[in-house]
Design a protein around this motif. Structure first.
Motif, PDB file in Angstrom:
ATOM      1  N   MET A 195     -51.643  -3.796  25.742  1.00 47.64           N
ATOM      2  CA  MET A 195     -51.715  -3.082  24.580  1.00 47.64           C
ATOM      3  C   MET A 195     -51.741  -3.735  23.134  1.00 47.64           C
ATOM      4  SD  MET A 195     -49.364   0.474  23.390  1.00 47.64           S
ATOM      5  CE  MET A 195     -49.930   1.325  21.792  1.00 47.64           C
ATOM      6  N   LEU A 196     -50.634  -4.524  23.081  1.00 46.33           N
ATOM      7  CA  LEU A 196     -50.674  -5.524  21.836  1.00 46.33           C
ATOM      8  C   LEU A 196     -51.802  -6.399  21.963  1.00 46.33           C
ATOM      9  CD1 LEU A 196     -46.683  -6.082  21.463  1.00 46.33           C
ATOM     10  CD2 LEU A 196     -48.158  -4.043  20.472  1.00 46.33           C
ATOM     11  N   THR A 253     -44.959   5.707  21.620  1.00 46.94           N
ATOM     12  CA  THR A 253     -44.887   4.511  22.803  1.00 46.94           C
ATOM     13  C   THR A 253     -43.513   4.233  22.852  1.00 46.94           C
ATOM     14  OG1 THR A 253     -47.002   3.969  21.529  1.00 46.94           O
ATOM     15  CG2 THR A 253     -46.050   2.415  22.812  1.00 46.94           C
ATOM     16  N   PHE A 254     -42.740   4.015  21.513  1.00 49.42           N
ATOM     17  CA  PHE A 254     -41.233   3.269  21.492  1.00 49.42           C
ATOM     18  C   PHE A 254     -40.491   4.277  22.574  1.00 49.42           C
ATOM     19  CE2 PHE A 254     -42.802   0.042  18.841  1.00 49.42           C
ATOM     20  CZ  PHE A 254     -42.145  -0.872  19.288  1.00 49.42           C
ATOM     21  N   ILE A 294     -47.627   4.741  29.912  1.00 52.96           N
ATOM     22  CA  ILE A 294     -46.220   4.195  29.908  1.00 52.96           C
ATOM     23  C   ILE A 294     -45.265   5.344  30.173  1.00 52.96           C
ATOM     24  CG2 ILE A 294     -44.427   3.748  28.265  1.00 52.96           C
ATOM     25  CD1 ILE A 294     -46.795   1.564  26.851  1.00 52.96           C
ATOM     26  N   PHE A 327     -47.539  -2.952  28.092  1.00 54.55           N
ATOM     27  CA  PHE A 327     -47.251  -2.934  26.731  1.00 54.55           C
ATOM     28  C   PHE A 327     -47.912  -4.183  26.222  1.00 54.55           C
ATOM     29  CE2 PHE A 327     -44.102  -3.551  23.156  1.00 54.55           C
ATOM     30  CZ  PHE A 327     -44.464  -2.536  22.259  1.00 54.55           C
ATOM     31  N   GLN A 386     -52.181  -0.674  18.343  1.00 52.82           N
ATOM     32  CA  GLN A 386     -50.621  -0.503  17.410  1.00 52.82           C
ATOM     33  C   GLN A 386     -49.811   0.716  18.252  1.00 52.82           C
ATOM     34  OE1 GLN A 386     -49.361  -2.800  15.505  1.00 52.82           O
ATOM     35  NE2 GLN A 386     -51.457  -3.890  15.909  1.00 52.82           N
ATOM     36  N   PRO A 387     -48.624   0.282  18.694  1.00 60.30           N
ATOM     37  CA  PRO A 387     -47.585   1.149  19.137  1.00 60.30           C
ATOM     38  C   PRO A 387     -47.356   1.964  17.924  1.00 60.30           C
ATOM     39  CG  PRO A 387     -46.736  -0.941  19.076  1.00 60.30           C
ATOM     40  CD  PRO A 387     -48.109  -1.356  18.562  1.00 60.30           C
ATOM     41  N   ASP A 388     -47.080   3.287  18.438  1.00 58.60           N
ATOM     42  CA  ASP A 388     -46.172   4.100  17.480  1.00 58.60           C
ATOM     43  C   ASP A 388     -45.039   4.872  18.189  1.00 58.60           C
ATOM     44  OD1 ASP A 388     -47.062   5.866  19.672  1.00 58.60           O
ATOM     45  OD2 ASP A 388     -48.774   6.962  18.595  1.00 58.60           O
ATOM     46  N   SER A 442     -54.340   4.147  21.744  1.00 58.95           N
ATOM     47  CA  SER A 442     -52.820   4.417  21.735  1.00 58.95           C
ATOM     48  C   SER A 442     -52.411   5.770  22.565  1.00 58.95           C
ATOM     49  CB  SER A 442     -52.513   4.602  20.243  1.00 58.95           C
ATOM     50  OG  SER A 442     -52.979   5.817  19.768  1.00 58.95           O
ATOM     51  N   TYR A 470     -52.448   4.406  26.383  1.00 56.88           N
ATOM     52  CA  TYR A 470     -51.286   3.489  26.844  1.00 56.88           C
ATOM     53  C   TYR A 470     -50.092   4.502  26.492  1.00 56.88           C
ATOM     54  CZ  TYR A 470     -53.838  -0.853  26.274  1.00 56.88           C
ATOM     55  OH  TYR A 470     -54.570  -2.125  26.566  1.00 56.88           O
ATOM     56  N   ASN A 471     -49.904   5.300  25.960  1.00 54.36           N
ATOM     57  CA  ASN A 471     -48.798   6.167  25.821  1.00 54.36           C
ATOM     58  C   ASN A 471     -48.615   7.132  26.852  1.00 54.36           C
ATOM     59  OD1 ASN A 471     -48.058   5.204  23.059  1.00 54.36           O
ATOM     60  ND2 ASN A 471     -48.954   7.047  21.974  1.00 54.36           N
TER      61      ASN A 471
END
Length: 867
Positions: free
Chosen positions: A284-285, A295-296, A264, A281, A290-292, A257, A260-261
């Motif tokens: 990643m999924l 991430t969003f 992104i 994204f 799992q995004p946190d 994560s 990916y964060n």
């Protein structure tokens, strides 16, 4: 290449992350008394593999959490790319921002760092800070036996980095790695060192540490790769960040994560297309990561930078459905995206929702909202929020002061703007380049050129360096004011400052050329602009399209490169001497020539446009260039095209232009072309869809759309069609408070729209008379007094309405105390409306009709319609 170009629609916003629809009632406005909202947000129009929860079910939920959760149960896969449905996005209003608000972590509670360093490490830190780099190694050697493994060394690296002592941190890192034998601990040290150097902007050094760690065998960790990706991303090297991310697979590493964060976030800061970010994204999924919240929040930042408000709303709903908490940064970034999308009513509802989630709006929240209202032209709403902000005791920062000052400057309320300047300086915040840019733009729009000169000199005297926007603003102001020599001087200064022209400066130059009738030179400059690697935007093209057939606003109009008997030897010598003296290259050579020519020929005669089919071919050529560069036309483009149609020599020319443009966008230009030809029944359904999309625009843009479409129809004799369009605009409240039984307010309308509205209004009050009711004692028709016309009180709209009333024999006279108001008494107008020939004068018809309109025309008797 295909003979028919692919779909290039002003209404198609092919934004990839639109895989599910946010509920229409997601946000409940809990402060409706604060605003009288004109437009309610519409649900996003995209197809899904499964239907969403019905609105009736969604409406049972009273909060964003409930509404989004209701939608989540039937959500399509997040990576699903929808089939585009026409949707008018306010791309045209992507104006150049004079500031960037950092919303990172503001108002977020600080987290304590979980550290396990020993007291000895703190002692070593103090010695390291007080000793030079040469003595650092002896300090480390003397305490080596007492330092507890990598935890102490990580503490030293972090604290030295926090103090900017990166050279000492590297020395400490090299010492620690040399003594540490465990690969995983060495990897932790390397990751920490890379992160520290990235935060300090030392990207090359960070990469050296990474390469060494990789070569020595302890850098092959997810954390080291993640740290380098983050270092590249935070310093604007997004391409390098993506390359490092892609290279992880070659080393058999699976991103987590944090990785990916980081990538992104790098994409967001680098302006990477949202489609590419969504692919990451989705990856990643699909990898089970799992995004946190981070991430969003990073994804929302991407949407914010691209004004992708629909996608931002979808992401927010996805957060809710996953049970991920939102913080102040989440809301501020969402608001920024929604405000940039022009959806201010929705933004207000989001802001009202914050307090129900125990998240209090802060200075960034208010600054974002105030700036959004200002850009939408809703200055009263912006000032109301400012007063609310002061009432709540929220202190203003530099951004909020500059935003408020910009509003007063745009309104021409310069005393209040200067009061804000004084208040800002009194609180210890000096004027910066944003402050001066706002004042320069405000004074320039009011034609206060002496103030522009004074301010431009003052900012340089105060050692506030003008930036690209400053020069663009001043050149634009001088050019539009006919002060071409001054504009040329500013351009010379701009080049001496070592700045490179960007799309805003070029667009200002092109707009000035177009307004002076030099369309050919504008197109030539556009070509040079693209050769210089500067990508034009939709605003650039809109200026050129709008110039075709338009009367010249200044008298100097000789195309550069063309000879003229009026051009004096002296002016030529001045231009040539300037080019030689400044050593300008080809691009700047041409710009200097343009300004020199404009200055030299200021008293010349306006050159007529090509006219007829030649201009139509030029417009199509410009449109084709937009298509080739994948620049999406917008509603302003459409309005400019319609205005160009109104200026065509004949109905056939206008019809041919719209027919050709249908190849690019049949939805938009097909409706306009069909209305021009007199189609009604089936076409009106398509027109309603187009009007629905225009309603999402801000009021000034929607008004320009309806005015342009109505003008074109009225100009070519399709007067009943023009009236249908203008009444549709009234029904949708495009013009607020346009009429009552006693007054018709036309001052925001074009000539064609106003004349069509006069007919409809008179038919309406005629129905009142024939129903046996009395008219008000005084009736008024307001046209405005022509403040932009050369002769006050002689505006084009007033002349058109005056001629219309006189032609019908309507008993209205010009009010003595108001140059833009026609008045009459109720009894006199009622008597005229009862005359047998009046109805025939009031009912409009089209010069051209289509046989399919028979059933539609059965309801054409407007005096029976509820208006």
């Amino acid at each position: 290449m295909a003979s028919t170009p692919p779909h290039c629609s002003i209404t198609a916003t092919t934004k990839p992350y639109q895989s599910h629809q946010y509920p229409q009632n997601q946000f409940k406005n809990q402060r409706n008394h604060h605003h009288n909202h004109r437009n309610q947000p519409h649900p996003q129009k995209f197809s899904f593999s499964k239907p969403l929860t019905s609105p009736s079910n969604a409406s049972k939920h009273t909060t964003a959490v409930g509404a989004a959760a209701a939608a989540s149960s039937t959500r399509a896969p997040i990576s699903q790319t929808p089939t585009p449905v026409p949707s008018l996005a306010p791309d045209f209003s992507v104006r150049r921002s004079t500031r960037f608000v950092s919303k990172m972590h503001l108002g977020r509670p600080k987290t304590t760092i979980n550290t396990r360093h020993s007291p000895v490490a703190e002692e070593v830190l103090q010695l390291a800070l007080h000793n030079g780099q040469a003595g650092l190694e002896s300090v480390l050697v003397s305490f080596e036996s007492k330092l507890c493994s990598s935890d102490d060394y990580n503490f030293l690296l972090r604290e030295l980095g926090n103090r900017g002592e990166y050279e000492k941190a590297i020395k400490c890192f090299q010492f620690a790695v040399g003594r540490e034998r465990r690969r995983n601990e060495q990897g932790k040290l390397a990751s920490a060192m890379i992160s520290i150097l990235g935060r300090l902007g030392k990207v090359e050094l960070a990469n050296c540490i990474f390469e060494t760690a990789l070569r020595e065998g302890y850098g092959k960790t997810v954390y080291a790769f993640s740290a380098l990706i983050s270092a590249y991303g935070r310093n604007g090297y997004y391409e390098e960040a993506i390359k490092v991310f892609d290279s992880m697979k070659n080393y058999g590493l699976k991103p987590n994560s944090v990785t990916y964060n980081a990538v992104i976030d790098a994409c967001g800061k680098g302006g990477v297309e949202f489609k590419r970010v969504v692919e990451i994204f989705d990856d990643m999924l699909s990898g089970g990561v799992q995004p946190d919240r981070i991430t969003f929040n990073s994804l929302l930042s991407v949407c914010s930078r691209g004004s992708l408000w629909e996608s931002a709303m979808n992401l927010f709903s996805e957060m809710v459905s996953r049970g991920i908490d939102r913080d102040i940064f989440t809301y501020n970034t969402l608001l920024d995206a929604v405000c940039k999308g022009g959806q201010m009513d929705l933004a207000f509802e989001i802001m009202a929702e914050m307090t129900t989630k125990s998240i209090l709006p802060n200075v960034v929240t208010y600054s974002t909202m105030i700036d959004g209202y200002a850009k939408a032209g809703r200055f009263d709403d912006a000032l109301n929020l400012f007063n609310e902000m002061k009432f709540l005791g929220i202190g203003l920062d530099r951004v909020s002061y500059n935003t408020l000052l910009s509003i007063y400057a745009k309104l021409g309320r310069f005393e209040e703007a200067l009061d804000i300047c004084r208040e800002m300086e009194g609180s210890g915040i000096r004027r910066d380049v944003v402050t001066y840019n706002a004042l320069l733009g405000g004074y320039g729009k009011q034609g206060k050129y002496d103030e522009v000169r004074r301010l431009f000199g003052e900012m340089k005297a105060q050692r506030v360096s003008p930036n690209l926007l400053t020069y663009s603003t001043v050149i634009d102001v001088y050019s539009k004011g006919g002060l071409y020599e001054e504009a040329m001087d500013v351009f010379r200064e701009f080049k001496r400052a070592g700045l490179k022209a960007d799309v805003v400066l070029y667009s200002a130059l092109i707009d000035a050329l177009c307004k002076n009738g030099l369309v050919k030179s504008a197109v030539s400059l556009l070509d040079e602009m693209t050769k210089e690697g500067i990508r034009p935007n939709v605003v650039t093209y809109n200026s050129i399209i709008d110039a075709f057939g338009r009367p010249v606003t200044s008298k100097c109009v000789f195309d550069v490169g063309e000879t003229s008997e009026l051009q004096t030897d002296t002016s030529s010598m001045v231009i040539e001497r300037d080019i030689v003296a400044n050593g300008t290259d080809g691009e700047n050579n041409r710009i200097v020539k343009i300004f020199g020519q404009l200055a030299a020929e200021k008293g010349g005669q306006a050159k007529k446009g090509g006219g007829g089919k030649q201009e139509i071919l030029c417009i199509l050529g410009v449109f084709q260039k937009m298509h080739q560069l994948e620049i999406k036309p917008n509603v302003v483009t459409f309005s400019a095209i319609l205005n160009a149609c109104s200026r065509c020599d004949s109905f056939e020319d206008a019809s041919m232009l719209l027919e050709e443009l249908r190849l690019f966008d049949n939805h938009v230009y097909g409706v306009a072309h069909g209305l021009l030809l007199g189609y009604r029944e089936n076409l009106w359904i398509q027109a309603q869809s187009l009007f629905d999309e225009v309603k999402l625009m801000d009021s000034s843009t929607a008004s320009a759309f309806y005015n342009a479409l109505t003008d074109m129809l009225w100009h070519f004799g399709q007067k009943w069609g023009a009236q249908l369009v203008v009444l549709e605009g009234k029904r949708r409240q495009v013009w607020e408070n346009v009429w009552s039984n006693s007054c018709l307010d036309l001052h925001l309308m074009s000539s064609g729209a106003a004349q069509a509205m006069v007919h409809a209004w008179l038919l309406n009050i005629r129905s009142i008379v024939f129903e046996g009711h009395e008219l008000p004692k005084l009736l008024s028709i307001l046209t405005g007094w022509g403040k932009h016309s050369k002769v006050v009180g002689d505006g084009a709209l007033k002349r058109a309405v005056e001629a219309l009333l006189a032609g019908m024999g309507a008993p209205f006279q010009l009010a003595k105390c108001n140059l833009g108001r026609f008045i009459s008494t109720g009894p006199v107008v009622a008597a005229w409306l009862r005359e047998s020939g009046t109805l025939k004068l009031l009912v409009l018809h089209d010069d051209r009709t289509h046989p399919d309109n028979t059933r539609f025309e059965e309801i054409s008797n407007l005096q029976t319609l509820p208006l």
